[in-house]
Each structure stands twice: as C-alpha cells, then as structure tokens.
Enzyme design. Structure first.
Site, PDB file in Angstrom:
ATOM      1  N   ARG A  53     -32.770 -22.987 -48.663  1.00  0.00           N
ATOM      2  CA  ARG A  53     -32.775 -23.475 -50.046  1.00  0.00           C
ATOM      3  C   ARG A  53     -32.161 -24.867 -50.134  1.00  0.00           C
ATOM      4  NH1 ARG A  53     -30.242 -18.820 -52.277  1.00  0.00           N
ATOM      5  NH2 ARG A  53     -31.942 -17.345 -52.540  1.00  0.00           N
ATOM      6  N   LYS A 204     -36.982 -40.171 -63.294  1.00  0.00           N
ATOM      7  CA  LYS A 204     -37.230 -41.440 -63.961  1.00  0.00           C
ATOM      8  C   LYS A 204     -37.194 -42.585 -62.948  1.00  0.00           C
ATOM      9  CE  LYS A 204     -37.617 -38.898 -67.522  1.00  0.00           C
ATOM     10  NZ  LYS A 204     -36.553 -38.478 -68.408  1.00  0.00           N
TER      11      LYS A 204
HETATM   12  C1  LIG Z   1     -36.183 -37.136 -68.671  1.00  0.00           C
HETATM   13  C2  LIG Z   1     -34.759 -36.982 -68.954  1.00  0.00           C
HETATM   14  C3  LIG Z   1     -34.075 -35.838 -68.582  1.00  0.00           C
HETATM   15  C4  LIG Z   1     -34.770 -34.671 -67.947  1.00  0.00           C
HETATM   16  O1  LIG Z   1     -35.378 -34.947 -66.737  1.00  0.00           O
HETATM   17  P1  LIG Z   1     -36.620 -34.076 -66.225  1.00  0.00           P
HETATM   18  O2  LIG Z   1     -36.670 -34.338 -64.785  1.00  0.00           O
HETATM   19  O3  LIG Z   1     -37.814 -34.574 -66.982  1.00  0.00           O
HETATM   20  O4  LIG Z   1     -36.319 -32.638 -66.543  1.00  0.00           O
HETATM   21  C5  LIG Z   1     -32.722 -35.767 -68.851  1.00  0.00           C
HETATM   22  N1  LIG Z   1     -32.082 -36.777 -69.472  1.00  0.00           N
HETATM   23  C6  LIG Z   1     -32.711 -37.898 -69.852  1.00  0.00           C
HETATM   24  C7  LIG Z   1     -31.943 -38.967 -70.524  1.00  0.00           C
HETATM   25  C8  LIG Z   1     -34.067 -38.033 -69.617  1.00  0.00           C
HETATM   26  O5  LIG Z   1     -34.697 -39.134 -70.021  1.00  0.00           O
END
Ligand SMILES: *Cc1c(COP(=O)(O)O)cnc(C)c1O
Length: 385
Positions: A53, A204
């Site tokens: 894991r 992101k």
């Molecule tokens: C997109 C985002 C998340 C969540 O990320 P995911 O990988 O899409 O679950 C958390 N916090 C912020 C500020 C974001 O923009």
C-alpha cells in the site's frame, strides 16, 4: 519427484524479483500488493515494509521530493487532495473536539466538515476569511482543538496572517492545518511558519497536466507524523505506483512552470485591472490588493490562479462572456498547462460572508500559453458584452 517443476509452475516463477535493475533517470514503477520477505524472521519484525500500500519505489521517491518541497521530515500521500484534507482532519480530531474553519475553505472540504465531522461528534464553526489573529483567538472555546486555514482562499483570494495564527494557536495548545494548494509548496512553506499540517492537492500544480489525482500532508512534528500514519493504517488509503510516478514527473518541473504561471497571470491581471468592464481584480500580488502586505511579507511568489469582477451581475451576460472565450476552457480544477475560466458566484451560497464585489466574479487559472494570446482572448470576449 520430478527433476524440475512443470511448465505451469515455471511460468509463474520466472523473473520473480529482478536484481540489478538498469539505472535510469526516474525510479522504477514497482507494482505490488505482496512484498516478499527475505526470510521467515523478517515477516513479523515490524521495521520493514511488508505490504505494497505504501513504500514502493515510486512512492518513496515522490515522498522524498515532497519532503524537500515542504521542508518536512514526514510527508504522506493520499488518493486525492480532498482525501488529504479529510484524512488530516480525521487524524487529529476526536468526538467532543471543536474545529474552526476559514469561511473561504475549499467547498468539498466544507461539505465533509458539515456532513461527516458533525455526524461523528466534532463541532464545526466557520470564521471570517480575513479574521485577524486576536479576534480568531477570541472565537476559540476550551474544546477548540484545531484551526483550519487556506490562504489565499482559492475562489475569493483572502489572505490570512498564517504565522500569527499558528503561533497564537500553539500558545493555547491548539493545532493548525493549512490547505496550501495555491502556493503549491513553492511560494509558501507552512511548516516554516509554525503550521502543524500542510496539505496540498497535488492534482493541481504538482501534477500540472490535469490528468492525475493525489494529495499530500506534511507534518511539522513527530506527533503529527504518527497521527497521519495511524489514520492511514486505520482507513486504508493508498495511491497507485503509476500515479506516484506521474506526480514525481510533475514535481521535477514545478518551479519552472510556476514561474511562467506567475508572470503570465500577473500580466493578465494587470491588463484586466485597466479594462473598463472590470470592476476589480482579486490577486494578492497586485499592489492594489488589500491583502498585498501579507502576501509580500510571507510569500515568495504567486501562482496563476486569481479572480476578477465584471461590472455586471447579469448571468446571461456572464455566460455570454464565458462562452466567447476560445483559449480558456470552462471547467473546475486548476494548475494545469491549459488556461481555465469559471464564474464563482454559484459557489458562494454556502458562505457565512459571501464576497460582495458588486459584480460577477470570474476565476482564471492562467496556464502556460503565451500571455499575449490569453489577453487577446479575454479582450475579444469582453467586447461581446
Ligand atoms: C482541488 C482542490 C482540493 C482537492 O483536490 P482533489 O485532488 O481534486 O481532491 C483541495 N483544496 C483545494 C484548494 C483545491 O483547489
């Protein structure tokens, strides 16, 4: 007894554990649930990885990179950014605790707080996104265990005095957790500013190509590392070795890409600020921003995500503007190479203090395109108003 196993057995046992892999630039993508023990004694000795894991080559390589980025001695991986936020919350909160959360928090995190934390006996209260540290301390109660920050807010871009809040919380025996996705760990180091847990949606900027989900949590202290490890064991979160490899590939170019995102976004923001149909630009690196002083003091740069306010609230006009964009895709998420646009106002209905700027708010994620082309695209779309 046969002198050797039959073909069906031989097919199962060829090349079982290759030794002496060729050395290439990246780590191997080791795949495995079972980890073979070198000897019977090792099966239960507890000091070595015994299950896939976590701990495979690409997991470890990514963690080492993120520890470098976050100035952390312990980073843990989660299957999404949201899972990193919810997992970090679960790792430190217990029934009877209270958590104070910024009103600017990422909306799905808020949903988790309202639905799941409350259901399990954790009280949740929201505080104004620009609440000063003293007022925030006055909101705390004897059961407040954790303060959750996000600076700047990823829709409305309010900055927080993170070092002052972290220090005040620690002096009162409370913990702090920050969603640091906007700065991508490059332009702000929460742990250096006293925050206990720094969380990022790697989906992101670290991923950077809008094609992989993952989140990370970095711990400031051994107690926090242990809390994360316990929660990961309790809940069974795991990330795939391929995805860890993809994230590591993104991490290699993160500072270089962010530099381009930063300069292009500033060029676009400055151009928008001078446009007659734009009431305001919400970008903490602009000197006109009410948050500029905090950003300048604490951050070493700005990413490519900001918002601006149109001079109308008419939804039909807002839609006409968005639909006229050609280079900006319309979509959620951000941090990828391609520019995106979104109207924010439908997401403000859950807020205690919905931002009021006297016009529709549009969020831009400025990608890696030529900023001049992006400005042309915005100009063309603004002309349709
Ligand atoms: C997109 C985002 C998340 C969540 O990320 P995911 O990988 O899409 O679950 C958390 N916090 C912020 C500020 C974001 O923009």
């Amino acid at each position: 007894m046969r002198d050797r196993p039959t073909e069906s057995t031989r097919l199962l046992h060829t090349d079982r554990a290759p030794n002496g892999l060729l050395k290439v630039v990246g780590p191997p993508i080791q795949k495995g649930s079972t980890v073979l023990a070198p000897c019977a004694e090792a099966l239960y000795d507890g000091t070595q990885a015994t299950y896939g894991r976590a701990g495979l080559a690409s997991h470890e390589a990514l963690i080492a990179g993120l520890e470098e980025l976050e100035h952390a001695s312990c980073v843990r991986l989660f299957p999404s950014g949201l899972a990193a936020m919810t997992g970090s919350l679960l790792s430190v909160l217990r029934a009877g605790d209270e958590v104070l959360v910024t009103d600017a928090i990422y909306k799905p995190t808020r949903r988790f707080c309202d639905r799941v934390l409350q259901r399990y006996g954790v009280a949740v209260r929201y505080y104004p996104a620009r609440c000063d540290p003293d007022s925030l301390m006055r909101l705390c109660s004897p059961t407040t265990r954790l303060i959750v920050l996000e600076s700047p807010g990823s829709l409305s871009f309010e900055m927080q005095d993170v070092p002052a809040i972290a220090a005040a919380a620690r002096a009162r025996g409370m913990l702090t957790l920050m969603d640091n996705t906007w700065a991508a760990g490059v332009y702000f180091k929460p742990l250096d500013h006293g925050v206990d847990l720094s969380v990022q949606a790697l989906t992101k900027y670290v991923g950077g190509h809008s094609d992989v989900f993952m989140g990370s949590a970095a711990a400031r202290t051994p107690e926090m590392s242990q809390a994360l490890d316990e929660a990961i064991l309790d809940f069974g979160w795991a990330v795939s070795p391929e995805d860890a490899y993809m994230m590591l590939r993104g991490l290699r170019t993160l500072p270089t890409r962010l530099d381009r995102h930063q300069h292009s976004a500033l060029a676009v923001a400055r151009w928008l600020a001078s446009h007659t149909r734009v009431r305001d630009v919400l970008h903490p690196a602009l000197q006109s921003s009410i948050d500029h002083a905090l950003w300048r003091r604490d951050f070493t740069g700005a990413s490519g995500l900001f918002a601006f306010v149109l001079d109308t609230e008419d939804q039909a006009v807002v839609h006409r503007f968005l639909n006229a964009l050609r280079l900006f895709g319309l979509g959620f998420s951000w941090g990828g190479f391609e520019s995106l646009a979104l109207n924010c106002d439908p997401q403000f209905t859950v807020r205690l203090d919905p931002p009021a700027h006297g016009g529709a708010m549009i969020r831009l994620s400025v990608g890696l395109e030529d900023p001049g082309d992006l400005i042309d695209d915005l100009q063309r779309a603004l002309e349709t108003l």
